[in-house]
Design a protein around this motif. Structure first.
Motif, PDB file in Angstrom:
ATOM      1  N   TYR A   1      -5.380  -2.754  -1.088  1.00 50.41           N
ATOM      2  CA  TYR A   1      -4.507  -3.188   0.018  1.00 50.41           C
ATOM      3  C   TYR A   1      -4.983  -2.602   1.347  1.00 50.41           C
ATOM      4  O   TYR A   1      -5.032  -3.290   2.368  1.00 50.41           O
ATOM      5  N   LEU A   2      -5.354  -1.330   1.349  1.00 45.76           N
ATOM      6  CA  LEU A   2      -5.759  -0.694   2.601  1.00 45.76           C
ATOM      7  C   LEU A   2      -7.084  -1.271   3.096  1.00 45.76           C
ATOM      8  O   LEU A   2      -7.270  -1.466   4.297  1.00 45.76           O
ATOM      9  N   SER A   3      -8.015  -1.564   2.178  1.00 43.38           N
ATOM     10  CA  SER A   3      -9.292  -2.157   2.600  1.00 43.38           C
ATOM     11  C   SER A   3      -9.074  -3.522   3.231  1.00 43.38           C
ATOM     12  O   SER A   3      -9.708  -3.866   4.237  1.00 43.38           O
ATOM     13  N   GLN A   4      -8.176  -4.346   2.638  1.00 44.04           N
ATOM     14  CA  GLN A   4      -7.877  -5.662   3.210  1.00 44.04           C
ATOM     15  C   GLN A   4      -7.250  -5.520   4.595  1.00 44.04           C
ATOM     16  O   GLN A   4      -7.565  -6.292   5.515  1.00 44.04           O
ATOM     17  N   LEU A   5      -6.363  -4.523   4.747  1.00 51.82           N
ATOM     18  CA  LEU A   5      -5.738  -4.287   6.051  1.00 51.82           C
ATOM     19  C   LEU A   5      -6.782  -3.889   7.093  1.00 51.82           C
ATOM     20  O   LEU A   5      -6.764  -4.365   8.231  1.00 51.82           O
ATOM     21  N   ILE A   6      -7.699  -3.021   6.709  1.00 50.89           N
ATOM     22  CA  ILE A   6      -8.725  -2.570   7.656  1.00 50.89           C
ATOM     23  C   ILE A   6      -9.640  -3.738   8.020  1.00 50.89           C
ATOM     24  O   ILE A   6     -10.036  -3.929   9.173  1.00 50.89           O
TER      25      ILE A   6
ATOM     26  N   ALA B   1       0.842  -1.204   0.000  1.00 54.35           N
ATOM     27  CA  ALA B   1       0.000   0.000   0.000  1.00 54.35           C
ATOM     28  C   ALA B   1       0.874   1.251   0.000  1.00 54.35           C
ATOM     29  O   ALA B   1       0.591   2.225  -0.711  1.00 54.35           O
ATOM     30  N   GLU B   2       1.969   1.227   0.796  1.00 53.68           N
ATOM     31  CA  GLU B   2       2.875   2.384   0.823  1.00 53.68           C
ATOM     32  C   GLU B   2       3.512   2.605  -0.547  1.00 53.68           C
ATOM     33  O   GLU B   2       3.610   3.727  -1.044  1.00 53.68           O
ATOM     34  N   THR B   3       3.958   1.517  -1.196  1.00 58.83           N
ATOM     35  CA  THR B   3       4.593   1.634  -2.514  1.00 58.83           C
ATOM     36  C   THR B   3       3.617   2.227  -3.543  1.00 58.83           C
ATOM     37  O   THR B   3       3.975   3.110  -4.335  1.00 58.83           O
ATOM     38  N   ASN B   4       2.363   1.751  -3.554  1.00 55.86           N
ATOM     39  CA  ASN B   4       1.392   2.267  -4.515  1.00 55.86           C
ATOM     40  C   ASN B   4       1.053   3.719  -4.233  1.00 55.86           C
ATOM     41  O   ASN B   4       0.827   4.507  -5.155  1.00 55.86           O
ATOM     42  N   PHE B   5       1.015   4.100  -2.929  1.00 56.09           N
ATOM     43  CA  PHE B   5       0.743   5.509  -2.617  1.00 56.09           C
ATOM     44  C   PHE B   5       1.874   6.399  -3.138  1.00 56.09           C
ATOM     45  O   PHE B   5       1.642   7.449  -3.737  1.00 56.09           O
ATOM     46  N   ARG B   6       3.105   5.976  -2.907  1.00 59.52           N
ATOM     47  CA  ARG B   6       4.226   6.777  -3.416  1.00 59.52           C
ATOM     48  C   ARG B   6       4.222   6.837  -4.946  1.00 59.52           C
ATOM     49  O   ARG B   6       4.604   7.836  -5.556  1.00 59.52           O
ATOM     50  N   SER B   7       3.773   5.739  -5.585  1.00 60.44           N
ATOM     51  CA  SER B   7       3.676   5.751  -7.048  1.00 60.44           C
ATOM     52  C   SER B   7       2.624   6.761  -7.507  1.00 60.44           C
ATOM     53  O   SER B   7       2.800   7.440  -8.520  1.00 60.44           O
ATOM     54  N   VAL B   8       1.502   6.872  -6.750  1.00 63.54           N
ATOM     55  CA  VAL B   8       0.479   7.870  -7.076  1.00 63.54           C
ATOM     56  C   VAL B   8       1.085   9.271  -6.988  1.00 63.54           C
ATOM     57  O   VAL B   8       0.901  10.114  -7.870  1.00 63.54           O
TER      58      VAL B   8
ATOM     59  N   LEU C   1      -1.819   9.865 -15.938  1.00 60.76           N
ATOM     60  CA  LEU C   1      -3.159   9.822 -15.347  1.00 60.76           C
ATOM     61  C   LEU C   1      -3.622   8.380 -15.201  1.00 60.76           C
ATOM     62  O   LEU C   1      -4.256   8.004 -14.209  1.00 60.76           O
ATOM     63  N   VAL C   2      -3.303   7.535 -16.219  1.00 54.90           N
ATOM     64  CA  VAL C   2      -3.654   6.108 -16.125  1.00 54.90           C
ATOM     65  C   VAL C   2      -2.906   5.465 -14.962  1.00 54.90           C
ATOM     66  O   VAL C   2      -3.456   4.681 -14.189  1.00 54.90           O
ATOM     67  N   ASP C   3      -1.604   5.809 -14.835  1.00 55.39           N
ATOM     68  CA  ASP C   3      -0.815   5.259 -13.706  1.00 55.39           C
ATOM     69  C   ASP C   3      -1.403   5.682 -12.370  1.00 55.39           C
ATOM     70  O   ASP C   3      -1.457   4.896 -11.420  1.00 55.39           O
ATOM     71  N   ILE C   4      -1.845   6.941 -12.287  1.00 54.92           N
ATOM     72  CA  ILE C   4      -2.431   7.433 -11.023  1.00 54.92           C
ATOM     73  C   ILE C   4      -3.641   6.589 -10.648  1.00 54.92           C
ATOM     74  O   ILE C   4      -3.807   6.143  -9.511  1.00 54.92           O
ATOM     75  N   GLN C   5      -4.539   6.329 -11.631  1.00 50.79           N
ATOM     76  CA  GLN C   5      -5.761   5.572 -11.335  1.00 50.79           C
ATOM     77  C   GLN C   5      -5.420   4.137 -10.952  1.00 50.79           C
ATOM     78  O   GLN C   5      -6.013   3.555 -10.031  1.00 50.79           O
ATOM     79  N   THR C   6      -4.435   3.533 -11.657  1.00 49.42           N
ATOM     80  CA  THR C   6      -4.052   2.133 -11.366  1.00 49.42           C
ATOM     81  C   THR C   6      -3.483   2.013  -9.965  1.00 49.42           C
ATOM     82  O   THR C   6      -3.903   1.165  -9.163  1.00 49.42           O
ATOM     83  N   TYR C   7      -2.509   2.876  -9.638  1.00 55.36           N
ATOM     84  CA  TYR C   7      -1.892   2.810  -8.315  1.00 55.36           C
ATOM     85  C   TYR C   7      -2.881   3.181  -7.223  1.00 55.36           C
ATOM     86  O   TYR C   7      -2.843   2.658  -6.116  1.00 55.36           O
ATOM     87  N   LYS C   8      -3.809   4.076  -7.509  1.00 57.20           N
ATOM     88  CA  LYS C   8      -4.815   4.467  -6.524  1.00 57.20           C
ATOM     89  C   LYS C   8      -5.737   3.286  -6.213  1.00 57.20           C
ATOM     90  O   LYS C   8      -6.062   3.022  -5.057  1.00 57.20           O
ATOM     91  N   THR C   9      -6.141   2.536  -7.256  1.00 59.46           N
ATOM     92  CA  THR C   9      -7.019   1.362  -7.053  1.00 59.46           C
ATOM     93  C   THR C   9      -6.290   0.305  -6.224  1.00 59.46           C
ATOM     94  O   THR C   9      -6.859  -0.282  -5.287  1.00 59.46           O
ATOM     95  N   ARG C  10      -5.028   0.053  -6.563  1.00 60.72           N
ATOM     96  CA  ARG C  10      -4.263  -0.930  -5.780  1.00 60.72           C
ATOM     97  C   ARG C  10      -4.111  -0.488  -4.322  1.00 60.72           C
ATOM     98  O   ARG C  10      -4.226  -1.294  -3.407  1.00 60.72           O
TER      99      ARG C  10
END
Length: 971
Positions: free
Chosen positions: A50-55, A14-21, A37-46
Motif C-alpha cells: 500500500y505504501l509503495s503504491q501511495l509513493i 496501510a495504517e490498519t496493516n501497520f497497527r496489525s503488525v 510471526l506469520v501475521d507480522i510478515q503478512t501485515y508487513k507485506t501488505r
C-alpha cells in the motif's frame, strides 16, 4: 475526486496493516505463539504494498511528491527495531525488550500514528475542497442558460414596445395595415409611387415590414436553439446530480468505516483495566457486540468433561450460569473437537424471529477458547439475526477481535485467580489474628506483666528442661525456645560462636549441677549470627520457694552493638573514602616533584590532583553536613526563589561534565518557593549524581518541574538499574547501599539520600521515589508554592526577629494600618517588584537580615525604583550607628535598637503624612555639613536639610546616573 478517494483508502489500509503488525508483535512478545510471526510478515507485506503504491501515485503530482517519504523512513526504522525485538525475544532477554520498547519502539509507534493521522486528515480536507468546487461548478452551469433565455425574452419584449411607439401612421388609410403589423401579420402596402410624405411613409412601412419579417424568422430560429440548449443543460444537470449522489454515498461509506474503526478502538480499550471478571466480561463482550454489530453473544466454559457452564450471555432468552452436561451437539460439539472457528446459517422460527417476526435467518459463529496451555477451555458463540451469508471481510474482522478478547480473557482469568488467592490469604490472616487475640485474652495477669518486659526470661529445672518462657524470648532468640524444650539448645546453636558455646556449656552445666556458689556473678555476652547480640544472666529461685528452678534472663544488646558497629563503620568509611583521593593526590604530587614530566602529562596530573581535591572537599563537606544534622546545628536560610533558575543552573553544570543527557522540562510561569538556595542546589546535585551513577546502561536523565496540589515538585528520573523491593524501606538510612552485583563497582558512602531527606524535610519539603527494578527510578522533591503579595498601601516591616517584627507591627495595626511582615531582603524585593499601582506607605527595615542581601540592599532597590522611590523608610538596627561616610547607610531613618514603640509610631506617621513625592531620609546626627558632603559624594542630591533635636531630616533629589547604575548592578 476518485483518485483522492483511492489514495485515502490505500492510506487507511496501510495504517490498519501497520497497527496489525504492532498488535501481532506485542501478542508474540506476550504469549510467544508462532502464528503471530506469520501475521507480522503478512501485515508487513501488505503495508509495504500500500505504501509503495501511495509513493508511486504521489510522485506524479507536483504538490504531492515526498509527502510519504517520512512515513516510509519511520516504517523501515520501526521494522528494524521489530527485528531486534524478535531476536531479543528468541534469546529470552525481556529486560532489554522492555527497555527497547520504552526508549525507542513506543515513541516511534506514536510518531507513526501521528503521521498517519496528519496524512488522513489532509486527504479528507482535499476531498472536501474538491466536493465544494464541484458543487459551485454545477450551480454555475444551471444558472447560465436561464440568464441567457431571460435576456432574449427581455430583448423581444423591448423591441415590440419600440415598434408600437415608433410605428404610428399619421395617415388614416394606413391604420388597418399598422394594426395588422401590430397583430403579427405582415402585409405589404401597394406602392403608389407618390413622392410626398405619404409615399415615403408607404415605402418606409414596406421596408419595415420586410425587416420585421426577417427578424421574426431569426428570432424564432434563435429561440429554437435556446430550447435545444436548455434540454441539453437539463440532461447534463441530471448527470451531475447523479454523480454527486454517488460521491455522497461514497462519503457516507467512508464515514461509516471511520465510525466502525472508532468502535473497534473503543472495544480494544475495554479489554484491560478491570479488577473483577464479571465487570470485564460485561464491558468487553458488550463492546464486542457493538463493534461487530451483533445481536447476541454467549461464552461457554468447561468445568469438567463434557460439562459446560454459561459464563456470560447477552441477547439470548437463556438464564445466566446455565449448566450443560452432555448437551453439546452440532456446531458447539464440533468446535470443541475440531478446534477451529465454525460459521453456520440457520432459519429462524418461534419467538427468536423477533417481536415483529421480521427475521428469517440467523448466522451463528463459533470460536474455540484456549487456555494458557493451548488446551480447549470453552467456546464463544456470536449470533447475528437477518443475515444469511456474512461477508468474508466481516468474518476476518470478527476473528481478529475475538482473538483479542481471548488474549485479554486469559490474562483476566489469571488476575482473577491471583485476586481470589490474595483474598483467601487475607481471610486466613484475619483468622490467625483472631486466634492469637483469643490466646492472648486467656493469659493471666502475671503472664501479661512478664510479657511486657523488654528482657527475655526462661525458667528451667536442674536437667535443663524449660518450664516457662515469656513472650519476648521468642522474639529475641527463636520460636524453637518453648516450654518442654531443653536449655542445651542455647549452647548447641550453630549460629553462636564455638568458643562462646563452650563457655556457655561449662557455665550452665556448673550452675545447674550446683557447683556455682553465686549465680549473680554469672554473666556472659554472646551473638546469634550477625544480627542479634545478647547479654545473659543466671540465678536460682530457691529463695522464692522454687526449688531446683533456675532463671535465665536475656537482655537484647543488638541496638547497642549496632550503634558501636555504626560508629566503627563510620570511622572505616571515612578513613577509606578520605584515604582514596588523598592517596591519588600524594602519588601524583610525588611524581611531579621527583620526575621530569612532559607538559601534556603535567597538565593531566594537575587536573587529576584538582579533581581529587574537589572530591576530597566534597566528602569532608558531606561528613560535616551529616554531623551538623545529627547534632541539630544545620541552619537553613529560606528565601523566595524560582526553582526554574536553580534547576537550570544545576542542569547546565551536569550537561558540561557528564556523558548523560540532562533533558529539562520546566513550566513557562515562575515556580516560586521558599527555601535555602545552597541546600536545594546540593539536593539536586546529589539526586542527579545518583541518577547518573545508577544508570550506567542509559544516557538520559529527565529533570522536570510540575505543579501538584498547591506544591511545586521536582522530578529526577533515570532509566537505569532501579531499586529492589527489599531495599526500598532502608533507602534513606545512613550508610545504606544496595548490595548486589550490579552496584558493587559503583562507589559511594551511602550518605547522599540520607542527607537529601534531612535537608528537604528541614526546609519544610518532602522527598519520595518510585522505582521499578531494571527500568529506572524517579525521585521527587516537593515544596509549598510561595505566593506573591502586592505591597500597595501597606506598611512593610522587614525584620528577621519574629517577636520584634510583631512588636513593630502592633501599634500600626491598632491605627488600622495594613502591615506586612517579611524576614529577608530577597522576599521583600520580590514582593516589591510584583507590586503595581500605589507604592507602600512606609518601610521599616532592619539592617542585619538572614540571606545574602541586607536591609541596605532593599533600601537601595526601593530608592532606585521608577515609581516607588519616594516611599519613606525607617532603618533600625541592633548595631551602633555606622560612620556617616559609609554610602550604603544613607537611605532612611536610622533607629538603634532597642527603641520605644511610641517613638517608632510617631516617626512613622510623620513620614507618611509629610510625603511630598520626593525621597525622605532621617539620620540621628547633627552635623549638617558632614551629612550633605557624604550624600553628594555618593551621587545623592540634597534638596533640603532640616535639623531637629534628635535627628536630621533630608529631602533627597534625583540619584545621578553613575550611582544608579552602580546600585542596579549590585542587584
Amino acid at each position: 475526486m476518485e483518485h483522492k478517494l483511492d489514495e485515502l483508502n490505500r492510506l487507511q489500509d496501510a495504517e490498519t496493516n501497520f497497527r496489525s503488525v504492532v498488535s501481532s508483535f506485542r501478542a508474540h512478545l506476550a504469549y510467544g505463539r508462532d502464528e503471530f510471526l506469520v501475521d507480522i510478515q503478512t501485515y508487513k507485506t501488505r503495508y509495504h504494498d500500500y505504501l509503495s503504491q501511495l509513493i508511486t501515485d504521489s510522485s506524479i503530482e507536483s504538490q504531492g511528491s515526498g509527502k510519504y517519504t517520512d512515513l516510509h523512513t519511520l516504517g523501515d526504522e520501526y521494522f528494524n527495531l521489530l527485528e531486534t525485538g524478535l531476536s531479543l525475544k528468541q534469546a529470552n532477554q525481556m529486560a532489554q525488550i522492555n527497555e527497547l520498547s520504552i526508549t525507542k519502539i513506543t515513541p516511534l509507534v506514536e510518531t507513526i500514528d501521528k503521521q498517519f493521522e496528519t496524512l488522513v486528515h489532509s486527504e479528507r480536507e482535499n476531498l472536501t475542497k474538491l466536493t465544494d468546487k464541484n458543487k459551485r461548478l454545477n450551480t454555475l452551469l444551471l444558472w447560465a442558460p436561464l440568464i441567457m433565455l431571460a435576456a432574449a425574452v427581455l430583448f423581444v419584449y423591448r423591441l415590440r414596445n419600440h415598434l408600437r411607439r415608433t410605428v404610428i401612421s399619421p395617415i388614416q388609410e394606413m391604420e388597418s395595415v399598422v394594426r395588422e403589423i401590430g397583430g403579427g401579420q405582415f402585409n405589404y402596402l401597394e406602392e403608389s409611387g407618390r413622392k410626398d410624405e405619404v409615399g415615403r411613409l408607404v415605402t418606409g412601412i414596406n421596408i419595415m415590414i420586410s425587416q420585421l419579417q426577417n427578424r421574426q424568422e431569426e428570432l424564432d430560429h434563435h429561440l429554437s436553439k435556446l430550447s435545444e440548449q436548455h434540454d441539453e443543460l437539463e440532461a447534463l444537470n441530471e448527470e451531475i446530480m447523479t454523480q454527486q449522489m454517488e460521491r455522497q454515498r461514497t462519503l457516507d461509506l467512508l464515514t461509516e468505516r471511520e465510525a466502525k474503526l472508532e468502535t473497534i478502538t473503543s472495544y480494544q480499550e475495554h479489554l484491560t483495566g478491570f479488577a473483577e471478571i464479571d465487570t470485564f466480561l460485561n464491558n468487553s463482550l458488550t463492546s464486542l457486540v457493538k463493534a461487530l454489530r451483533l445481536d447476541a453473544v454467549q461464552l461457554m466454559m468447561g468445568i469438567s468433561n463434557d460439562t459446560y457452564e454459561c459464563l456470560y450471555t447477552l441477547g439470548y432468552p437463556k438464564p445466566r450460569n446455565q449448566i450443560m452436561s452432555d448437551q453439546l451437539f452440532g456446531p458447539a460439539r464440533r468446535v470443541i473437537h475440531e478446534k477451529k472457528p465454525i460459521v453456520r446459517t440457520r432459519p429462524l422460527s418461534g419467538t427468536e424471529r423477533g417481536v415483529h417476526g421480521g427475521y428469517e435467518y440467523a448466522c451463528d459463529q463459533y470460536y474455540p477458547l484456549y487456555d494458557d496451555t493451548q488446551e480447549i477451555e470453552g467456546f464463544l458463540l456470536l449470533t447475528t439475526y437477518g443475515v444469511k451469508e456474512p461477508s468474508q471481510g466481516s468474518l476476518d474482522t470478527a476473528e481478529g477481535l475475538v482473538n483479542q478478547f481471548f488474549l485479554a480473557f486469559v490474562a483476566q482469568v489469571a488476575n482473577e485467580k491471583r485476586r481470589k488467592q490474595a483474598e483467601e490469604l487475607e481471610i486466613l490472616n484475619k483468622q490467625l489474628g483472631r486466634e492469637k487475640m483469643l490466646l492472648g485474652e486467656q493469659r493471666d495477669r502475671f503472664r501479661r506483666i512478664v510479657d511486657s518486659l523488654h528482657e527475655g526470661i526462661i525458667i528451667c529445672d536442674y536437667s535443663g528442661e524449660i518450664s516457662f518462657v515469656n513472650k519476648p524470648i521468642t522474639k529475641l532468640l527463636s520460636e524453637e525456645v518453648k516450654v518442654g524444650s531443653n536449655i542445651e539448645w542455647l549452647y548447641e546453636n550453630p549460629d553462636i560462636n564455638f568458643s562462646v558455646r563452650t563457655v556457655l556449656r561449662n557455665q550452665i552445666t556448673l550452675a545447674l549441677g550446683g557447683s556455682m556458689s553465686d549465680f549473680r556473678e554469672f554473666r556472659e555476652f554472646f551473638s546469634i549470627g550477625s544480627d542479634k547480640h545478647f547479654e545473659i544472666y543466671l540465678n536460682n529461685l530457691n529463695e522464692l520457694n522454687e526449688k531446683d528452678q533456675f532463671l535465665f534472663v536475656f537482655r537484647d544488646r543488638t541496638e547497642e552493638e549496632a550503634a558501636d558497629r555504626l560508629k566503627n563503620e563510620f570511622v572505616s568509611i571515612v578513613s577509606h573514602e578520605l584515604r582514596t583521593p588523598l592517596a591519588s593526590i600524594m602519588g601524583f604530587v610525588e611524581i611531579l616533584l621527583k620526575r621530569e614530566v612532559q607538559p601534556a602529562k603535567r597538565i593531566k596530573y594537575l587536573e587529576t590532583i584538582h579533581n581529587e581535591s574537589i572530591r576530597l572537599s566534597s566528602l569532608i563537606t558531606t561528613f560535616l553536613d551529616l554531623q551538623r544534622m545529627e547534632s541539630g546545628k544545620q541552619n537553613y536560610i529560606p528565601i523566595p526563589l524560582d526553582l526554574r533558575n536553580v534547576a537550570d543552573k544545576v542542569a547546565a553544570q551536569w550537561k558540561n561534565t557528564q556523558t548523560h543527557r540532562i533533558v529539562t522540562d520546566f513550566p513557562d510561569e515562575p515556580c516560586y518557593i521558599k527555601g535555602d538556595t545552597d541546600r536545594i542546589i546540593q539536593v539536586l546535585h546529589n539526586l542527579i549524581s545518583n541518577a547518573v551513577k545508577y544508570s550506567p546502561g542509559a544516557d538520559l536523565v529527565n529533570l522536570r518541574i510540575r505543579p501538584e496540589n498547591g506544591d511545586w515538585v521536582i522530578d529526577i528520573q533515570d532509566y537505569g538499574l532501579g531499586i529492589p523491593d527489599e531495599s526500598k524501606d532502608q533507602l534513606f538510612n545512613k550508610f545504606y547501599r544496595v548490595d548486589n552485583s550490579d552496584r558493587r563497582q559503583i562507589g559511594g558512602t551511602g550518605l547522599g539520600l540520607a542527607i537529601v531527606k534531612e535537608m528537604v524535610e528541614g526546609m519544610g519539603g518532602a522527598v519520595s521515589f518510585q522505582s521499578k527494578l531494571g527500568q529506572g527510578s524517579t525521585f521527587s522533591v516537593s515544596f509549598n508554592t510561595f505566593q506573591l503579595v502586592p505591597l500597595s498601601g501597606k506598611i512593610v516591616v522587614v525584620e528577621d526577629d519574629d517577636t520584634l517584627g510583631k512588636l513593630i507591627a502592633a501599634p500600626f495595626e491598632e491605627r488600622n494600618y495594613e502591615v506586612y511582615l517579611m524576614d529577608t531582603a530577597e522576599e521583600a524585593l520580590l514582593h516589591l517588584n510584583y507590586t503595581v499601582g500605589l507604592p507602600p506607605l512606609l518601610c521599616i527595615v532592619d539592617v542585619q537580615l538572614k540571606g545574602e542581601k541586607s536591609g541596605w540592599d532593599f533600601v537601595s532597590g526601593l530608592l532606585n525604583h521608577e515609581f516607588f522611590r519616594s516611599t519613606p523608610v525607617i532603618v533600625s538596627s541592633v548595631l551602633e550607628r555606622p560612620d556617616i561616610s559609609y554610602s550604603e547607610y544613607q537611605y532612611g531613618a536610622y533607629l538603634q535598637k532597642p527603641f520605644t514603640v511610641e517613638r517608632l509610631l510617631e516617626l512613622g506617621e510623620q513620614l507618611i503624612k509629610q510625603s511630598n513625592g520626593s525621597p525622605r531620609l532621617i539620620l540621628p546626627v547633627h552635623n549638617e555639613e558632614e551629612v550633605k558632603a557624604s550624600l553628594e559624594q555618593n551621587g545623592i542630591e540634597v534638596a533640603e536639610l532640616n535639623t531637629s533635636e534628635d535627628f536630621i531630616k533630608v529631602d533627597l533629589g534625583p540619584v545621578t546616573k553613575g550611582n544608579t547604575e552602580r546600585e542596579e548592578n549590585d542587584f
